[in-house]
Design an enzyme around this catalytic site. Sequence first.
Site, PDB file in Angstrom:
ATOM      1  N   TYR A  21      -2.259  -0.404  10.067  1.00 12.05           N
ATOM      2  CA  TYR A  21      -2.496  -0.951   8.722  1.00 12.05           C
ATOM      3  C   TYR A  21      -1.216  -0.846   7.886  1.00 12.05           C
ATOM      4  CZ  TYR A  21      -3.964  -1.047   3.838  1.00 12.05           C
ATOM      5  OH  TYR A  21      -4.056  -1.335   2.491  1.00 12.05           O
ATOM      6  N   SER A  43       0.832  -1.206   0.000  1.00  9.04           N
ATOM      7  CA  SER A  43       0.000   0.000   0.000  1.00  9.04           C
ATOM      8  C   SER A  43       0.867   1.256   0.000  1.00  9.04           C
ATOM      9  CB  SER A  43      -0.863  -0.023   1.261  1.00  9.04           C
ATOM     10  OG  SER A  43      -1.345   1.255   1.554  1.00  9.04           O
TER      11      SER A  43
HETATM   12  N1  NAD Z   1      -8.494  -0.202  -2.513  1.00 10.52           N
HETATM   13  C1  NAD Z   1      -7.425   0.545  -2.239  1.00 10.52           C
HETATM   14  O1  NAD Z   1      -7.418   1.773  -2.424  1.00 10.52           O
HETATM   15  C2  NAD Z   1      -6.170  -0.097  -1.727  1.00 10.52           C
HETATM   16  C3  NAD Z   1      -5.032   0.720  -1.522  1.00 10.52           C
HETATM   17  C4  NAD Z   1      -3.867   0.141  -1.044  1.00 10.52           C
HETATM   18  C5  NAD Z   1      -3.811  -1.223  -0.794  1.00 10.52           C
HETATM   19  N2  NAD Z   1      -4.933  -1.988  -0.982  1.00 10.52           N
HETATM   20  C6  NAD Z   1      -4.837  -3.418  -0.691  1.00 10.52           C
HETATM   21  O2  NAD Z   1      -5.316  -4.138  -1.816  1.00 10.52           O
HETATM   22  C7  NAD Z   1      -5.944  -5.345  -1.389  1.00 10.52           C
HETATM   23  C8  NAD Z   1      -7.348  -5.438  -1.924  1.00 10.52           C
HETATM   24  O3  NAD Z   1      -8.091  -4.308  -1.458  1.00 10.52           O
HETATM   25  P1  NAD Z   1      -9.604  -4.055  -1.797  1.00 10.52           P
HETATM   26  O4  NAD Z   1      -9.780  -2.594  -1.944  1.00 10.52           O
HETATM   27  O5  NAD Z   1     -10.025  -4.979  -2.861  1.00 10.52           O
HETATM   28  O6  NAD Z   1     -10.275  -4.474  -0.396  1.00 10.52           O
HETATM   29  P2  NAD Z   1     -11.559  -5.366  -0.072  1.00 10.52           P
HETATM   30  O7  NAD Z   1     -11.795  -5.222   1.390  1.00 10.52           O
HETATM   31  O8  NAD Z   1     -12.666  -5.003  -0.997  1.00 10.52           O
HETATM   32  O9  NAD Z   1     -11.082  -6.825  -0.415  1.00 10.52           O
HETATM   33  C9  NAD Z   1     -10.374  -7.638   0.486  1.00 10.52           C
HETATM   34  C10 NAD Z   1     -11.129  -8.962   0.616  1.00 10.52           C
HETATM   35  O10 NAD Z   1     -10.371  -9.803   1.481  1.00 10.52           O
HETATM   36  C11 NAD Z   1     -11.269 -10.539   2.272  1.00 10.52           C
HETATM   37  N3  NAD Z   1     -10.574 -10.939   3.501  1.00 10.52           N
HETATM   38  C12 NAD Z   1     -10.161 -10.137   4.515  1.00 10.52           C
HETATM   39  N4  NAD Z   1      -9.601 -10.862   5.489  1.00 10.52           N
HETATM   40  C13 NAD Z   1      -9.640 -12.167   5.076  1.00 10.52           C
HETATM   41  C14 NAD Z   1      -9.232 -13.389   5.656  1.00 10.52           C
HETATM   42  N5  NAD Z   1      -8.678 -13.427   6.870  1.00 10.52           N
HETATM   43  N6  NAD Z   1      -9.419 -14.534   4.953  1.00 10.52           N
HETATM   44  C15 NAD Z   1     -10.010 -14.523   3.727  1.00 10.52           C
HETATM   45  N7  NAD Z   1     -10.445 -13.375   3.138  1.00 10.52           N
HETATM   46  C16 NAD Z   1     -10.251 -12.217   3.804  1.00 10.52           C
HETATM   47  C17 NAD Z   1     -12.433  -9.597   2.543  1.00 10.52           C
HETATM   48  O11 NAD Z   1     -13.643 -10.297   2.831  1.00 10.52           O
HETATM   49  C18 NAD Z   1     -12.518  -8.807   1.245  1.00 10.52           C
HETATM   50  O12 NAD Z   1     -13.520  -9.326   0.380  1.00 10.52           O
HETATM   51  C19 NAD Z   1      -5.873  -5.332   0.136  1.00 10.52           C
HETATM   52  O13 NAD Z   1      -4.726  -6.070   0.512  1.00 10.52           O
HETATM   53  C20 NAD Z   1      -5.691  -3.877   0.475  1.00 10.52           C
HETATM   54  O14 NAD Z   1      -5.050  -3.698   1.702  1.00 10.52           O
HETATM   55  C21 NAD Z   1      -6.111  -1.460  -1.444  1.00 10.52           C
END
Ligand code: NAD
Length: 335
Positions: A152, A127
């Site tokens: 985080y 991130s």
């Molecule tokens: N969206 C953003 O702007 C952004 C920015 C930086 C980093 N990220 C990273 O990208 C990745 C995806 O983000 P996103 O926006 O799609 O988030 P999101 O929350 O929509 O998707 C993450 C998914 O992981 C699942 N999950 C969480 N803990 C779990 C576990 N213990 N076992 C199984 N499933 C689990 C959740 O149910 C969720 O559906 C994440 O790692 C997030 O930290 C996202």
Amino acid sequence: MKYLVTGAAGFIGFYVSKVLTSQGHDVVGIDNINDYYDVNLKYSRLTELEPVTKFRFVKVDLADRTGIANLFETEKFDRVIHLAAQAGVRYSLDNPFAYADSNLIGHLTILEGCRNNNVKHLVYASSSSVYGLNTKMPFNCDDAVDHPISLYAATKKSNELMSHSYSHLYGIPTSGLRFFTVYGPWGRPDMALFKFTKKIFDGDQIDIYNNGELARDFTYIDDIVEGVVRVADCVPEANSKWNAELGSPKNSSAPYQIFNIGNGQPVALLDFVDALEKSIGIKANRNMMPMQPGDVYKTWADTDDLFKAVNYQPKVDIKHGVQQFVDWYRAFYKV
Ligand SMILES: NC(=O)c1ccc[n+]([C@@H]2O[C@H](COP(=O)([O-])OP(=O)(O)OC[C@H]3O[C@@H](n4cnc5c(N)ncnc54)[C@H](O)[C@@H]3O)[C@@H](O)[C@H]2O)c1
């Protein structure tokens, strides 16, 4: 090729699964469907994936060591795109243990799966928040990132460190992707674009932190996904010439690499709100608020390394991207 996509019911994992299957790959998607935000949105994304014959969904928690180990052993994945995590900066102040469970233990479970089953490439989500107190702009993967300002961010930096140790010890090629504020249709309800849109439609005030003196390198979902699938094909190799005194933190003597994936153009928060108001056609009721703990003032990705490695530069501008989101929101929520 056979892929494991973790977090497949999530925002980015849903799109990555769609694109990989459309390229002819087999995808097993996993998710625990946690209730951090509305699970109906997660189920609706999975419903969209249902007709895709090359996609299969398995509900499992990353903390289920046996379940994940069995899955790796039976499925024999070629590559893993690990996106499941407890996301969100602000929630990490309220529920820190959710981050330890999903992001630290969960990442280790995936690393162990890769170690024991000869996975050829692990691509995982880091991130932009790892840049923490850094002020040198744009953020570059050559910069030290030792001062996170939220738990985080600390877990995401830890994921990079854990991955390096497995790349070094077991020769697993790993690529960490620092995503910069991802937005677009099917986006996350806890993020500003979604929250603001809902409140504007509902006639509620929107909270604008630090009196609007914030800027984000907003990156459209299609750009993120294109970057992710291209990096999956760009497998890092061990570099025996690298050494810790002269080398960069973004690669190593081990098969390890880190990239920023951002638009490369920070947008002031108030310009972002202007674009949103125009797309919706309603003026927002703006509630100016002080700075929130854990938040950074500005993010700005240097994406030169990504361009050199995979010949791709994110390109969708904020006005177009916000319009796409609003069109989806109107259709999905029938407003
Ligand atoms: N969206 C953003 O702007 C952004 C920015 C930086 C980093 N990220 C990273 O990208 C990745 C995806 O983000 P996103 O926006 O799609 O988030 P999101 O929350 O929509 O998707 C993450 C998914 O992981 C699942 N999950 C969480 N803990 C779990 C576990 N213990 N076992 C199984 N499933 C689990 C959740 O149910 C969720 O559906 C994440 O790692 C997030 O930290 C996202």
